[in-house]
Motif scaffolding. Structure first.
Motif, PDB file in Angstrom:
ATOM      1  N   SER A  24      15.077  -0.406  -5.951  1.00 46.53           N
ATOM      2  CA  SER A  24      13.470  -0.967  -5.771  1.00 46.53           C
ATOM      3  C   SER A  24      12.368  -0.073  -5.326  1.00 46.53           C
ATOM      4  CB  SER A  24      13.576  -2.259  -4.987  1.00 46.53           C
ATOM      5  OG  SER A  24      14.265  -3.338  -5.559  1.00 46.53           O
ATOM      6  N   ARG A  25      12.826   0.502  -4.288  1.00 49.06           N
ATOM      7  CA  ARG A  25      11.807   1.511  -3.557  1.00 49.06           C
ATOM      8  C   ARG A  25      11.574   2.575  -4.546  1.00 49.06           C
ATOM      9  NH1 ARG A  25       7.089   1.621  -1.774  1.00 49.06           N
ATOM     10  NH2 ARG A  25       6.652   3.857  -1.411  1.00 49.06           N
ATOM     11  N   LEU A  26      12.689   3.299  -5.410  1.00 47.38           N
ATOM     12  CA  LEU A  26      12.499   4.138  -6.312  1.00 47.38           C
ATOM     13  C   LEU A  26      11.902   3.665  -7.211  1.00 47.38           C
ATOM     14  CD1 LEU A  26      13.484   6.911  -7.384  1.00 47.38           C
ATOM     15  CD2 LEU A  26      15.422   5.562  -8.555  1.00 47.38           C
ATOM     16  N   TYR A  27      11.582   2.716  -7.862  1.00 51.02           N
ATOM     17  CA  TYR A  27      10.893   2.120  -8.856  1.00 51.02           C
ATOM     18  C   TYR A  27       9.299   2.248  -8.417  1.00 51.02           C
ATOM     19  CZ  TYR A  27       8.193  -1.486 -11.201  1.00 51.02           C
ATOM     20  OH  TYR A  27       7.245  -2.132 -11.857  1.00 51.02           O
ATOM     21  N   PHE A  28       9.147   1.878  -7.246  1.00 50.59           N
ATOM     22  CA  PHE A  28       7.646   1.866  -6.671  1.00 50.59           C
ATOM     23  C   PHE A  28       7.139   3.173  -6.427  1.00 50.59           C
ATOM     24  CE2 PHE A  28       8.587  -2.492  -5.288  1.00 50.59           C
ATOM     25  CZ  PHE A  28       7.695  -3.451  -6.130  1.00 50.59           C
ATOM     26  N   SER A  29       8.098   4.138  -5.954  1.00 52.71           N
ATOM     27  CA  SER A  29       7.882   5.462  -5.459  1.00 52.71           C
ATOM     28  C   SER A  29       7.477   6.331  -6.808  1.00 52.71           C
ATOM     29  CB  SER A  29       8.598   6.220  -4.596  1.00 52.71           C
ATOM     30  OG  SER A  29      10.105   6.252  -5.308  1.00 52.71           O
ATOM     31  N   GLN A  35       5.056  -5.841  -8.776  1.00 56.60           N
ATOM     32  CA  GLN A  35       5.684  -6.701  -7.739  1.00 56.60           C
ATOM     33  C   GLN A  35       6.645  -7.715  -8.322  1.00 56.60           C
ATOM     34  OE1 GLN A  35       2.392  -6.066  -7.196  1.00 56.60           O
ATOM     35  NE2 GLN A  35       2.209  -4.958  -5.589  1.00 56.60           N
ATOM     36  N   TRP A  36       6.068  -8.603  -9.303  1.00 53.48           N
ATOM     37  CA  TRP A  36       6.563  -9.667  -9.735  1.00 53.48           C
ATOM     38  C   TRP A  36       7.967  -9.232 -10.516  1.00 53.48           C
ATOM     39  CZ3 TRP A  36       6.714 -14.374  -8.435  1.00 53.48           C
ATOM     40  CH2 TRP A  36       5.594 -14.909  -7.823  1.00 53.48           C
ATOM     41  N   LEU A  37       7.883  -8.229 -11.185  1.00 53.55           N
ATOM     42  CA  LEU A  37       8.857  -7.500 -12.098  1.00 53.55           C
ATOM     43  C   LEU A  37      10.057  -7.057 -11.059  1.00 53.55           C
ATOM     44  CD1 LEU A  37      10.288  -6.318 -14.414  1.00 53.55           C
ATOM     45  CD2 LEU A  37       9.018  -4.297 -14.416  1.00 53.55           C
ATOM     46  N   ALA A  38       9.550  -6.268  -9.929  1.00 56.26           N
ATOM     47  CA  ALA A  38      10.562  -5.843  -8.915  1.00 56.26           C
ATOM     48  C   ALA A  38      11.332  -7.114  -8.327  1.00 56.26           C
ATOM     49  CB  ALA A  38       9.991  -5.157  -7.996  1.00 56.26           C
ATOM     50  N   ALA A  39      10.697  -8.550  -8.128  1.00 51.93           N
ATOM     51  CA  ALA A  39      11.171  -9.572  -7.579  1.00 51.93           C
ATOM     52  C   ALA A  39      12.224 -10.110  -8.437  1.00 51.93           C
ATOM     53  CB  ALA A  39       9.901 -10.341  -7.284  1.00 51.93           C
ATOM     54  N   TRP A  40      11.608 -10.252  -9.798  1.00 54.11           N
ATOM     55  CA  TRP A  40      12.469 -10.836 -10.998  1.00 54.11           C
ATOM     56  C   TRP A  40      13.892 -10.265 -11.124  1.00 54.11           C
ATOM     57  CZ3 TRP A  40      14.789  -9.110 -15.506  1.00 54.11           C
ATOM     58  CH2 TRP A  40      14.986 -10.391 -16.518  1.00 54.11           C
ATOM     59  N   LEU A  41      13.751  -8.844 -10.948  1.00 52.24           N
ATOM     60  CA  LEU A  41      14.997  -8.015 -10.955  1.00 52.24           C
ATOM     61  C   LEU A  41      16.102  -8.196  -9.897  1.00 52.24           C
ATOM     62  CD1 LEU A  41      13.550  -4.298 -11.883  1.00 52.24           C
ATOM     63  CD2 LEU A  41      14.761  -5.947 -13.308  1.00 52.24           C
ATOM     64  N   GLU A  42      15.699  -8.892  -8.786  1.00 50.47           N
ATOM     65  CA  GLU A  42      16.590  -9.239  -7.762  1.00 50.47           C
ATOM     66  C   GLU A  42      17.715 -10.494  -8.163  1.00 50.47           C
ATOM     67  OE1 GLU A  42      14.486  -9.609  -3.726  1.00 50.47           O
ATOM     68  OE2 GLU A  42      13.009  -8.062  -4.321  1.00 50.47           O
ATOM     69  N   LEU A  94       8.018 -11.918  -1.926  1.00 51.82           N
ATOM     70  CA  LEU A  94       7.794 -11.502  -0.380  1.00 51.82           C
ATOM     71  C   LEU A  94       8.249 -10.156  -0.271  1.00 51.82           C
ATOM     72  CD1 LEU A  94       7.836 -14.801   1.717  1.00 51.82           C
ATOM     73  CD2 LEU A  94       5.968 -13.556   0.755  1.00 51.82           C
ATOM     74  N   TYR A  95       9.614  -9.913  -0.493  1.00 53.16           N
ATOM     75  CA  TYR A  95      10.191  -8.729  -0.170  1.00 53.16           C
ATOM     76  C   TYR A  95       9.747  -7.592  -1.361  1.00 53.16           C
ATOM     77  CZ  TYR A  95      14.009  -5.282   0.128  1.00 53.16           C
ATOM     78  OH  TYR A  95      14.656  -3.988   0.354  1.00 53.16           O
ATOM     79  N   ALA A  96       9.777  -7.908  -2.266  1.00 55.11           N
ATOM     80  CA  ALA A  96       9.405  -6.684  -3.497  1.00 55.11           C
ATOM     81  C   ALA A  96       7.766  -6.572  -3.187  1.00 55.11           C
ATOM     82  CB  ALA A  96       9.424  -7.279  -4.832  1.00 55.11           C
ATOM     83  N   TYR A  97       6.926  -7.354  -2.917  1.00 52.75           N
ATOM     84  CA  TYR A  97       5.533  -7.041  -2.356  1.00 52.75           C
ATOM     85  C   TYR A  97       5.535  -6.389  -1.323  1.00 52.75           C
ATOM     86  CZ  TYR A  97       0.560  -8.039  -3.292  1.00 52.75           C
ATOM     87  OH  TYR A  97      -0.824  -7.983  -3.486  1.00 52.75           O
ATOM     88  N   GLY A  98       6.062  -6.481  -0.194  1.00 53.33           N
ATOM     89  CA  GLY A  98       6.239  -5.647   0.967  1.00 53.33           C
ATOM     90  C   GLY A  98       6.782  -4.255   0.813  1.00 53.33           C
ATOM     91  N   LEU A  99       7.654  -4.419   0.061  1.00 51.11           N
ATOM     92  CA  LEU A  99       8.389  -2.910  -0.374  1.00 51.11           C
ATOM     93  C   LEU A  99       7.353  -2.042  -1.267  1.00 51.11           C
ATOM     94  CD1 LEU A  99      10.956  -1.255   0.099  1.00 51.11           C
ATOM     95  CD2 LEU A  99      11.645  -2.219  -1.896  1.00 51.11           C
ATOM     96  N   SER A 100       6.570  -2.672  -1.992  1.00 51.69           N
ATOM     97  CA  SER A 100       5.544  -1.882  -2.779  1.00 51.69           C
ATOM     98  C   SER A 100       4.616  -1.116  -1.791  1.00 51.69           C
ATOM     99  CB  SER A 100       4.891  -2.746  -3.720  1.00 51.69           C
ATOM    100  OG  SER A 100       4.037  -3.670  -3.011  1.00 51.69           O
ATOM    101  N   TYR A 101       4.369  -1.565  -0.667  1.00 48.79           N
ATOM    102  CA  TYR A 101       3.447  -0.840  -0.027  1.00 48.79           C
ATOM    103  C   TYR A 101       4.012   0.109   1.518  1.00 48.79           C
ATOM    104  CZ  TYR A 101      -0.260  -3.196  -2.490  1.00 48.79           C
ATOM    105  OH  TYR A 101      -1.023  -3.531  -3.411  1.00 48.79           O
ATOM    106  N   VAL A 102       5.375  -0.229   1.645  1.00 53.90           N
ATOM    107  CA  VAL A 102       6.005   0.364   3.001  1.00 53.90           C
ATOM    108  C   VAL A 102       7.247   0.992   2.494  1.00 53.90           C
ATOM    109  CG1 VAL A 102       5.197  -1.350   4.624  1.00 53.90           C
ATOM    110  CG2 VAL A 102       7.346  -1.649   3.554  1.00 53.90           C
ATOM    111  N   THR A 249      16.784   2.515 -16.832  1.00 54.60           N
ATOM    112  CA  THR A 249      18.172   2.600 -16.229  1.00 54.60           C
ATOM    113  C   THR A 249      17.899   2.339 -14.905  1.00 54.60           C
ATOM    114  OG1 THR A 249      18.742   4.717 -17.467  1.00 54.60           O
ATOM    115  CG2 THR A 249      19.671   4.264 -15.208  1.00 54.60           C
ATOM    116  N   VAL A 250      16.808   2.677 -14.043  1.00 57.34           N
ATOM    117  CA  VAL A 250      16.614   1.708 -12.604  1.00 57.34           C
ATOM    118  C   VAL A 250      16.385   0.418 -12.716  1.00 57.34           C
ATOM    119  CG1 VAL A 250      14.816   1.868 -10.996  1.00 57.34           C
ATOM    120  CG2 VAL A 250      15.360   4.007 -11.780  1.00 57.34           C
ATOM    121  N   LEU A 251      15.742  -0.113 -13.888  1.00 58.48           N
ATOM    122  CA  LEU A 251      15.597  -1.526 -13.929  1.00 58.48           C
ATOM    123  C   LEU A 251      16.955  -2.235 -14.218  1.00 58.48           C
ATOM    124  CD1 LEU A 251      12.654  -2.114 -15.981  1.00 58.48           C
ATOM    125  CD2 LEU A 251      12.595  -1.657 -13.606  1.00 58.48           C
ATOM    126  N   VAL A 252      17.864  -1.550 -14.763  1.00 61.78           N
ATOM    127  CA  VAL A 252      19.289  -2.223 -15.141  1.00 61.78           C
ATOM    128  C   VAL A 252      20.132  -2.219 -13.934  1.00 61.78           C
ATOM    129  CG1 VAL A 252      21.292  -2.086 -16.469  1.00 61.78           C
ATOM    130  CG2 VAL A 252      19.097  -2.013 -17.473  1.00 61.78           C
TER     131      VAL A 252
END
Length: 341
Positions: A24-29, A35-42, A94-102, A249-252
């Motif tokens: 998830s952090r690799l996706y943002f970095s 953020q909604w996409l990252a949350a959806w993937l969880e 909440l987790y994905a949104y937080g991880l997008s900034y830290v 690949t990262v998403l899957v």
């Protein structure tokens, strides 16, 4: 079979605890911003659970042609799983949104506080018994998180404002609190499902997780639609720093590792109890820290080394306590058997 299930679910939980946050952090970095996409993937990997659920259902139908899905008897279990799924979807966001900034290291620190929330809610909701060994493990892992927290303010990612950083900080803390509540509620559902002479099986646990994953994903899907995330995926993939193929690949793999996490978490609750789930999540957070250093080139400090030792010490303390408790119960049972004979 019980020991095999414990080992299997602990393994899945460990894989998810370490691999999910890193991907998830690799996706943002590397250029991801949704953020909604990252949350959806969880929880988006929930269809993978259809394989064991369908196999179990067909096996039961071969013995009893009228056998329904376990979740439909009684109907409240299905409703409880749906409500827990919506709560999980909110926690994902909440987790994905937080991880997008830290960075993942700071996020891991904050998520480790989930153990304290789990202990509190497990004691209040399911009356989880606390022993000296489990309290010692909680104390050691919490101290490890505090030690790691000493350097949290100095690792703000490039391009992230101070306001965004602290927003991510508090949202990550909120995610830890919410999931610390969800885990005991899952155990409470298991206890209620097993009341009245009903046999609680691992098949029911998997069916519950499938329903939870479906509703969590549906919750995040609504957010993606409102935020126009589906239209942005192709454009974001073309601009991804690692290339378009690696973007997908990262998403899957992110969805697969997060599915390991959630199925492992509910499986450990079923096989043992809520507190062990919290202990394992917290104990392997320093491993996530080290992987972040190796794979995402984050800084490694002496604080992280100390936290790693404390977390492993805490896990060893808890494991020894469980071993001693099981040994004492075995001796007591043998004594009762000897007296009866």
């Amino acid at each position: 079979m019980h020991r095999l299930l414990v080992a299997l679910n602990c393994g899945m939980l460990i894989l998810g605890t370490t691999g999910g946050p890193l991907l998830s952090r690799l996706y943002f970095s590397k250029g991801g911003h949704r953020q909604w996409l990252a949350a959806w993937l969880e929880t988006g990997g929930w269809p993978l659970l259809l394989i064991p659920v369908v196999a179990s259902y067909l096996t039961r139908r071969s013995r009893d042609p009228s056998a329904p899905l376990l979740l439909t008897r009684p109907r409240w279990i299905l409703l409880a799983a749906a409500a827990l799924g919506v709560a999980t979807g909110a926690d994902d966001f909440l987790y994905a949104y937080g991880l997008s900034y830290v960075p993942v290291s700071t996020s891991a620190i904050l998520i480790s506080t989930q153990l304290a929330f789990t202990v509190l809610f497990a004691f209040l909701i399911v009356r989880q018994r606390l022993t000296a060994f489990s309290l010692n493990a909680v104390a050691l892992i919490t101290i490890g998180a505090v030690v790691l927290g000493l350097h949290a303010s100095s690792d703000r990612p490039a391009g992230v404002t101070k306001g965004q950083y602290w927003m991510g900080f508090f949202l990550s803390l909120g995610a830890a609190a919410l999931y610390g509540l969800v885990l005991p509620l899952v155990e409470l559902t298991y206890k209620r499902a097993a009341s009245g002479g009903r046999v609680l099986t691992y098949a029911l646990v998997v069916e519950m997780q499938l329903v939870m994953g479906f509703f969590a994903t549906a919750f995040c899907t609504v957010g993606m639609i409102v935020n126009n995330d589906f239209q942005a995926i192709a454009r974001e993939g073309r601009a991804f720093e690692l290339g378009e193929a690696r973007y997908y690949t990262v998403l899957v793999w992110s969805s697969i590792f997060w599915q390991f996490f959630f199925l492992g978490a509910v499986g450990v609750i079923f096989c043992v109890h809520t507190l062990l789930t919290g202990i394992l999540i917290a104990a392997f957070i320093p491993v996530t820290e080290m992987l972040g250093v190796l794979l995402l080139h984050e800084k490694f400090s002496s604080d992280k080394g100390v936290a790693l030792v404390l977390s492993l010490w805490g896990l060893a303390s808890y494991s020894y306590g469980e071993y001693a408790d099981a040994r004492a119960k075995k001796k007591k049972a043998a004594l009762w058997e000897a007296q009866a004979s």
